[in-house]
Design a protein around this motif. Structure first.
Motif, PDB file in Angstrom:
ATOM      1  N   PHE A 152       0.836  -1.198   0.000  1.00 19.42           N
ATOM      2  CA  PHE A 152       0.000   0.000   0.000  1.00 19.42           C
ATOM      3  C   PHE A 152       0.864   1.239   0.000  1.00 19.42           C
ATOM      4  CE2 PHE A 152      -2.400  -3.390   1.901  1.00 19.42           C
ATOM      5  CZ  PHE A 152      -3.650  -3.258   1.324  1.00 19.42           C
ATOM      6  N   THR A 153       0.407   2.245  -0.704  1.00 17.67           N
ATOM      7  CA  THR A 153       1.064   3.550  -0.677  1.00 17.67           C
ATOM      8  C   THR A 153       0.011   4.606  -0.391  1.00 17.67           C
ATOM      9  OG1 THR A 153       0.797   3.838  -3.068  1.00 17.67           O
ATOM     10  CG2 THR A 153       2.900   2.924  -2.292  1.00 17.67           C
ATOM     11  N   MET A 154       0.504   5.739   0.041  1.00 17.17           N
ATOM     12  CA  MET A 154      -0.364   6.872   0.323  1.00 17.17           C
ATOM     13  C   MET A 154       0.331   8.113  -0.214  1.00 17.17           C
ATOM     14  SD  MET A 154      -1.505   8.397   4.029  1.00 17.17           S
ATOM     15  CE  MET A 154      -2.247   6.873   4.529  1.00 17.17           C
ATOM     16  N   ALA A 155      -0.420   8.936  -0.891  1.00 17.42           N
ATOM     17  CA  ALA A 155       0.144  10.192  -1.382  1.00 17.42           C
ATOM     18  C   ALA A 155       0.631  11.003  -0.183  1.00 17.42           C
ATOM     19  CB  ALA A 155      -0.902  10.972  -2.159  1.00 17.42           C
ATOM     20  N   GLU A 156       1.798  11.617  -0.333  1.00 14.13           N
ATOM     21  CA  GLU A 156       2.359  12.371   0.779  1.00 14.13           C
ATOM     22  C   GLU A 156       1.423  13.468   1.250  1.00 14.13           C
ATOM     23  OE1 GLU A 156       6.513  14.549   1.821  1.00 14.13           O
ATOM     24  OE2 GLU A 156       6.505  12.639   0.765  1.00 14.13           O
ATOM     25  N   ALA A 159      -0.847  11.867   3.768  1.00 16.94           N
ATOM     26  CA  ALA A 159      -0.211  11.549   5.056  1.00 16.94           C
ATOM     27  C   ALA A 159      -0.158  12.775   5.957  1.00 16.94           C
ATOM     28  CB  ALA A 159       1.188  10.988   4.826  1.00 16.94           C
ATOM     29  N   GLU A 160       0.069  13.932   5.375  1.00 15.32           N
ATOM     30  CA  GLU A 160       0.147  15.168   6.161  1.00 15.32           C
ATOM     31  C   GLU A 160      -1.194  15.569   6.767  1.00 15.32           C
ATOM     32  OE1 GLU A 160       1.687  17.970   3.367  1.00 15.32           O
ATOM     33  OE2 GLU A 160       3.623  16.956   3.247  1.00 15.32           O
ATOM     34  N   LYS A 161      -2.296  15.092   6.192  1.00 19.38           N
ATOM     35  CA  LYS A 161      -3.629  15.467   6.654  1.00 19.38           C
ATOM     36  C   LYS A 161      -4.130  14.607   7.811  1.00 19.38           C
ATOM     37  CE  LYS A 161      -5.212  16.462   1.977  1.00 19.38           C
ATOM     38  NZ  LYS A 161      -6.212  16.011   1.002  1.00 19.38           N
ATOM     39  N   ASP A 179     -13.785  16.615   9.650  1.00 18.48           N
ATOM     40  CA  ASP A 179     -15.050  16.453   8.943  1.00 18.48           C
ATOM     41  C   ASP A 179     -15.003  15.332   7.907  1.00 18.48           C
ATOM     42  OD1 ASP A 179     -13.327  17.751   7.253  1.00 18.48           O
ATOM     43  OD2 ASP A 179     -14.744  19.285   6.618  1.00 18.48           O
ATOM     44  N   SER A 180     -13.898  14.608   7.828  1.00 15.15           N
ATOM     45  CA  SER A 180     -13.775  13.479   6.910  1.00 15.15           C
ATOM     46  C   SER A 180     -13.043  12.345   7.611  1.00 15.15           C
ATOM     47  CB  SER A 180     -12.994  13.904   5.660  1.00 15.15           C
ATOM     48  OG  SER A 180     -12.747  12.770   4.856  1.00 15.15           O
ATOM     49  N   HIS A 181     -13.593  11.156   7.523  1.00 19.19           N
ATOM     50  CA  HIS A 181     -12.983   9.987   8.171  1.00 19.19           C
ATOM     51  C   HIS A 181     -12.478   8.982   7.143  1.00 19.19           C
ATOM     52  CE1 HIS A 181     -14.138  11.214  12.203  1.00 19.19           C
ATOM     53  NE2 HIS A 181     -15.247  11.665  11.654  1.00 19.19           N
ATOM     54  N   ASN A 182     -12.029   9.477   6.009  1.00 19.81           N
ATOM     55  CA  ASN A 182     -11.497   8.608   4.961  1.00 19.81           C
ATOM     56  C   ASN A 182      -9.981   8.532   5.081  1.00 19.81           C
ATOM     57  OD1 ASN A 182     -14.043   8.230   3.636  1.00 19.81           O
ATOM     58  ND2 ASN A 182     -13.863  10.328   2.917  1.00 19.81           N
ATOM     59  N   LEU A 183      -9.453   7.365   4.787  1.00 21.08           N
ATOM     60  CA  LEU A 183      -8.006   7.176   4.732  1.00 21.08           C
ATOM     61  C   LEU A 183      -7.711   6.688   3.320  1.00 21.08           C
ATOM     62  CD1 LEU A 183      -5.283   7.150   6.178  1.00 21.08           C
ATOM     63  CD2 LEU A 183      -5.776   4.813   6.894  1.00 21.08           C
ATOM     64  N   TRP A 184      -7.138   7.549   2.509  1.00 17.80           N
ATOM     65  CA  TRP A 184      -6.939   7.229   1.101  1.00 17.80           C
ATOM     66  C   TRP A 184      -5.581   6.575   0.884  1.00 17.80           C
ATOM     67  CZ3 TRP A 184     -11.360   7.330  -1.126  1.00 17.80           C
ATOM     68  CH2 TRP A 184     -12.321   8.261  -0.726  1.00 17.80           C
ATOM     69  N   VAL A 185      -5.605   5.274   0.636  1.00 16.68           N
ATOM     70  CA  VAL A 185      -4.402   4.510   0.307  1.00 16.68           C
ATOM     71  C   VAL A 185      -4.619   3.825  -1.033  1.00 16.68           C
ATOM     72  CG1 VAL A 185      -3.681   4.144   2.685  1.00 16.68           C
ATOM     73  CG2 VAL A 185      -5.156   2.475   1.589  1.00 16.68           C
ATOM     74  N   THR A 186      -3.525   3.522  -1.711  1.00 13.26           N
ATOM     75  CA  THR A 186      -3.602   2.843  -2.996  1.00 13.26           C
ATOM     76  C   THR A 186      -3.004   1.461  -2.842  1.00 13.26           C
ATOM     77  OG1 THR A 186      -3.290   4.968  -4.099  1.00 13.26           O
ATOM     78  CG2 THR A 186      -2.934   2.978  -5.430  1.00 13.26           C
TER      79      THR A 186
END
Length: 190
Positions: A152-156, A159-161, A179-186
């Motif tokens: 898995f990778t995550m846009a930098e 990660a800062e957010k 206000d957002s509970h998403n964790l965006w990983v690829t």
């Protein structure tokens, strides 16, 4: 992933496969995650009878006691380098022996689970979490199944957010406003 690959060889893991004896590093990763990000970051209890500690401290009946596993897991008096994720800290023989053997991919260093009282992520005493073993098994099962097939990778910028919402249970947020509970990983096939 080395321990998972070596032990599971692409198979669906059993309860025994994921045990601390068979996968000490995976269990160390789970305990580090729980230490730093407990599902319930703080809790309270009420004293039902007058209480005297061994050191003579008196706690009167009906006192509300608040404890914070989130803060306890970051206590530098208990954990050396408390903000560092170090799965080897849960080795029965200490970090150096565990690190040496994991580097050699032997993974036979015994995992040592902490006392429920010293590590109250699942509470302790007669009212400890009855779902503790199932929750830990599910987390290890999911992690081992995913890590056998994906990296898995995550846009930098993502990660800062990342931040955490402190409510009854702690959740991941990808917004400082919470206000957002998403964790965006690829995911990437291995």
């Amino acid at each position: 992933c080395v321990e998972i690959d070596e032990k599971l060889k692409g198979n669906v893991p059993t309860f025994e496969d994921l045990s601390p004896q068979n996968m000490p590093y995976l269990n160390g990763v789970l305990y580090e995650t729980l230490r730093l990000y407990p599902a319930v970051p703080q809790d309270e209890k009420y004293v039902t009878t007058d209480l005297t500690y061994l050191d003579g401290t008196n706690i009167p009946k009906d006192t509300k006691l608040i404890f914070a596993p989130y803060a306890m897991g970051r206590n530098p008096e208990v954990y050396k380098e408390p903000l560092k994720v170090d799965p080897t800290r849960w080795s029965k023989y200490g970090i150096s022996a565990f690190s040496l053997l994991t580097e050699l991919m032997l993974f036979q260093v015994p995992f040592k689970a902490p006392s429920l009282y010293g590590f109250p992520v699942f509470q302790a005493g007669p009212r400890f979490c009855l779902g503790k073993d199932m929750a830990q098994f599910e987390a290890k099962l999911l992690a081992s199944m995913l890590l056998q097939k994906f990296t898995f990778t995550m846009a930098e910028s993502e990660a800062e957010k990342i931040t955490y919402a402190m409510s009854i249970t702690m959740s991941v947020c990808n917004s400082k406003k919470q206000d957002s509970h998403n964790l965006w990983v690829t995911p990437h096939l291995r």
